[in-house]
Design an enzyme around this catalytic site. Structure first.
Site, PDB file in Angstrom:
ATOM      1  N   GLU A   1       0.739  -0.825   0.067  1.00  0.00           N
ATOM      2  CA  GLU A   1      -0.162  -0.250   0.176  1.00  0.00           C
ATOM      3  C   GLU A   1       0.933   1.035   0.165  1.00  0.00           C
ATOM      4  O   GLU A   1       1.762   1.454   0.908  1.00  0.00           O
ATOM      5  CB  GLU A   1      -0.891   0.083   1.350  1.00  0.00           C
ATOM      6  CG  GLU A   1      -1.691   1.272   1.608  1.00  0.00           C
ATOM      7  CD  GLU A   1      -2.728   1.349   2.694  1.00  0.00           C
ATOM      8  OE1 GLU A   1      -3.792   1.966   2.472  1.00  0.00           O
ATOM      9  OE2 GLU A   1      -2.311   0.263   3.561  1.00  0.00           O
TER      10      GLU A   1
ATOM     11  N   ARG B   1       4.452 -14.297   9.698  1.00  0.00           N
ATOM     12  CA  ARG B   1       5.459 -12.900   9.722  1.00  0.00           C
ATOM     13  C   ARG B   1       6.587 -12.930  10.387  1.00  0.00           C
ATOM     14  O   ARG B   1       6.580 -13.709  10.931  1.00  0.00           O
ATOM     15  CB  ARG B   1       4.113 -12.392  10.283  1.00  0.00           C
ATOM     16  CG  ARG B   1       4.255 -10.609  10.894  1.00  0.00           C
ATOM     17  CD  ARG B   1       2.931 -10.241  11.631  1.00  0.00           C
ATOM     18  NE  ARG B   1       3.250  -8.741  11.745  1.00  0.00           N
ATOM     19  CZ  ARG B   1       3.047  -7.818  11.830  1.00  0.00           C
ATOM     20  NH1 ARG B   1       1.429  -8.322  12.133  1.00  0.00           N
ATOM     21  NH2 ARG B   1       2.712  -7.146  12.268  1.00  0.00           N
TER      22      ARG B   1
ATOM     23  N   LYS C   1       2.666   0.870  11.623  1.00  0.00           N
ATOM     24  CA  LYS C   1       3.537   2.114  10.988  1.00  0.00           C
ATOM     25  C   LYS C   1       2.801   3.760  11.991  1.00  0.00           C
ATOM     26  O   LYS C   1       3.852   4.250  12.245  1.00  0.00           O
ATOM     27  CB  LYS C   1       2.865   2.288   9.913  1.00  0.00           C
ATOM     28  CG  LYS C   1       3.062   2.014   8.395  1.00  0.00           C
ATOM     29  CD  LYS C   1       2.180   2.075   7.463  1.00  0.00           C
ATOM     30  CE  LYS C   1       3.047   0.629   6.371  1.00  0.00           C
ATOM     31  NZ  LYS C   1       1.367   1.433   4.608  1.00  0.00           N
TER      32      LYS C   1
END
Length: 728
Positions: free
Chosen positions: A196, A416, A426
């Site tokens: 993204e 992950r 973030k």
């Protein structure tokens, strides 16, 4: 694909079979400690003899071989496994060294089965490897080192190390050739990396990107870099540029770059289709209530609205009207499925903000859950790689393609990547930047791609580390020590050695018997790698040593001055606080350096003609004080009060390459005042070095095209060449 099963405990270990399996990529490796020897299952048959396995994989991989010469080298390999007398071994090594004097490989002009068989035999013999370390067989050493340095070989050795460490039983180890995609066909595999465009890539993204590229290359297929630009509230064009730059820093370049927004019209048509087919409905339930209803398995009051009403509300959404802003579009999957991801998820939202690519053309945007599987299918993606946190949503992914009647895409799950004392959120990373705790998104303490690369992490080490994690489904928090240790193995053979003396409390030394007028001589930058070149070392009767070393000297002790010889400490002067203020030594070059306990780095005192370079050494600690922050933890409460430590020092020469300051650590330089360096191999305390200069404005904040003009697409993985990334 064939399967190669063997135990990591075999002795001598059959290195040839795993090396050729890695090189040809024709066998999946399975480590089973119950195995008594290597077993290759190929085309319905089992092969157990090491040399036969090597021959079979070479044939599968299309490696050329000359039957007469191959037979002789195989015979030599077999003989070396039985010879124990050193003179006999040396005779064989001498013969090989002569053979390779004017040849790159044993047979022909490329790697053949003979190379792998003989390399594996030598690698498996501690005695032979020890004899090679005497550097008496330069051509043989060159050939041996080259084969070991190949990426496929390093991947195989990394897999073996991982198997030994985990003591895995029937465990598919994550080596490059041990990873396989279900139903993959050579030349037809298409993978995609869909970031993204709303921030910087971090080490978690790096794993996904590297695995996608790995499989695309493994199967000679295609990698798509697709920007998932479905949320105009968060995305900006400049982030696309920084993501592409970050990927280049990782050595990743897609075959094609696309955007989800390229397919907005198609996705919109599919949204209309699922409404008309009764597989989606519009809903104006408040967000909090919708969350509660989904959790409790309660149907929305609009779930059974007519197709006409749903189309009317979707038209309001499309127009971006005040009425349309109240509604969203939900997939009609299930009300109470045990898998909550299937409980009527939202697939379209209304948003009147302009999109960074399409402007104000659209007022409705698909969610990732709706757009991703459909665009994957449209673009020809064969295998979608996703972290296993999405596993509950895999049925949802396939429902979308089934609902619109298009080709289903295979999913490959992987774990992950998490690290202790590390934040990947973030929002929380933004907080560190906004509070001024770090200097920007490229700060060496950050887990961003830019941060870890500035800290000195090589692409090669990162690649090996990611493949070592491979298909593991375990969600664990890893320690940085392992990745820095791997990085050290990559840079140690190529890092030039230089010296630095801590400026504070440095000790002047007068050396009797040394030249009164400074003399300059060339010495190797790396004693074990002549290819690194030479450095100029200044010899003088006035030198400097570190205070720590000076305090350790005993009266009349004989020490070794590195790259010079032995000297005897005749006297030292201390001040009232106990610090050494001066030392007198006398050269004793006939002394035996093997008998001294202390090998000391030193620098000639600077002169106008032969100055030293002032540098700043930076040492880092973790940004947070808790291994893993829980959901309710406030990051402010666990922020380390100090995580950067500075020391002024004097360096011996040009420090603009990746290097090792002897007895201090590995460093990398970028000359931006804030400096860039890494003390590789020490996870929590890598250092950086910089020359004192006027600090430049942080390029990271402007999010401009920072590195792209200077980084070639086919990035070399040797970090000592990274200088051009940061300099104009």
């Amino acid at each position: 694909m064939a399967t190669l099963t063997l135990s990591s405990k075999l002795a001598p270990f059959p290195f040839a079979v795993i090396a050729i399996a890695a090189y040809t990529q024709k066998a999946e490796l399975v480590f089973d400690d119950a195995a008594t020897g290597p077993v290759l299952e190929l085309n319905g048959s089992q092969i157990t003899a090491e040399q036969d396995i090597v021959h079979a994989l070479a044939k599968e991989g299309g490696l050329s071989e000359d039957s007469a010469k191959t037979a002789s080298f195989f015979a030599l390999a077999k003989n070396l496994t039985t010879v124990t007398a050193v003179p006999d071994i040396l005779t064989a090594l001498d013969s090989l060294d002569n053979h390779l004097a004017y040849r790159t490989f044993l047979v022909g002009h490329g790697v053949t089965v003979s190379d792998w068989m003989l390399w594996g035999t030598i690698k498996g013999s501690i005695k032979i490897v020890g004899l090679l370390k005497n550097n008496k067989h330069v051509h043989l050493n060159r050939w041996f080192s080259h084969l070991e340095s190949l990426e496929s070989t390093q991947t195989a050795l990394t897999a073996l190390t991982a198997a030994k460490a985990s003591k895995a039983r029937s465990n598919k180890v994550a080596a490059g050739f041990a990873l396989g995609l279900e139903g993959a066909k050579m030349g037809e595999v298409v993978t995609r990396f869909p970031p993204e465009p709303s921030g910087y890539l971090h080490i978690g993204h790096a794993k996904a990107a590297m695995l996608n590229q790995y499989f695309a290359q493994m199967y000679k297929g295609k990698l798509i870099i697709r920007f998932d630009d479905t949320n105009p509230s968060k995305e900006r064009t400049e982030f696309e540029d920084t993501i592409l730059e970050d990927l280049l820093l990782l050595g990743i370049k897609g075959d094609v770059i696309t955007h989800t927004s390229d397919y907005f019209a198609t996705l919109y048509d599919y949204a209309l289709k699922v409404i008309k087919d009764g597989k989606a409905y519009t809903d104006d339930t408040e967000q909090a209530q919708m969350r509660t209803e989904r959790f409790d398995g309660i149907a929305s009051k609009h779930r059974d609205d007519s197709v006409e009403d749903n189309l009317k509300h979707f038209a309001e959404m499309t127009a971006g009207s005040e009425e349309g802003l109240r509604w969203c579009l939900r997939a009609k999957m299930s009300v109470d499925d045990p898998n909550k991801a299937l409980r009527d998820p939202v697939i379209y939202r209304c948003n009147t903000l302009p999109h960074h690519r399409t402007g104000d053309k659209w007022k409705v945007y698909p969610t990732y859950d709706f757009a991703c599987p459909i665009v994957d299918s449209i673009e020809g993606v064969t295998h979608a790689l996703r972290t296993n946190e999405y596993r509950d949503r895999n049925p949802q992914y396939w429902w979308m393609t089934d609902a619109v009647g298009i080709r289903k895409v295979k999913i490959w799950d992987f774990s992950r990547l998490n690290f202790i004392y590390t934040l990947l959120s973030k929002r929380k990373l933004h907080d560190f930047v906004n509070r001024g705790i770090v200097r920007g998104w490229d700060d060496p303490r950050f887990p961003t791609v830019r941060g870890i690369r500035r800290r000195g992490l090589t692409i090669e080490a990162l690649h090996q580390f990611m493949l070592m994690q491979g298909p593991s489904q375990a969600i664990v928090s890893l320690e940085w020590d392992s990745i820095w240790a791997m990085n050290k193995k990559v840079i140690d053979p190529i890092a030039p050695r230089h010296w630095a003396i801590i400026e504070a409390d440095r000790v002047p030394v007068t050396v009797k018997g040394a030249p009164t007028t400074p003399e300059v001589k060339n010495v190797p930058k790396h004693k074990k790698n002549a290819e690194i070149g030479e450095k100029k070392t200044v010899y003088s009767s006035n030198i400097l040593v570190d205070q720590e070393d000076a305090l350790s000297f005993e009266d009349q002790e004989e020490v070794t001055l590195m790259d010079w010889g032995n000297a005897i400490v005749r006297s030292k002067t201390l001040d009232a606080s106990g610090k050494v203020t001066s030392i007198e030594m006398e050269l004793h070059l006939e002394g035996d350096f093997k008998k001294t306990k202390k090998k000391i780095t030193w620098l000639a005192q600077p002169t106008d003609a032969l100055p030293l370079i002032p540098v700043t050494l930076l040492d880092y600690d973790y940004l947070i004080t808790k291994k893993k922050l829980e959901e309710g933890d406030d990051v402010v409460d666990f922020t380390a009060p100090v995580s950067e430590f500075r020391e002024s020092a004097l360096a011996d020469a040009n420090v603009k390459d990746l290097k090792k300051f002897e007895r201090k650590g590995y460093f990398i330089f970028d000359g931006e005042g804030g400096g860039v360096a890494s003390k590789a191999g020490v996870a929590a305390t890598p250092k950086e070095v910089s020359t004192p200069a006027t600090p430049a404005e942080s390029k990271m904040y402007s999010v401009g095209s920072i590195y792209a003009d200077q980084v070639p697409p086919d990035v070399d993985t040797k970090m000592y060449k990274v200088e051009s990334i940061y300099h104009n």
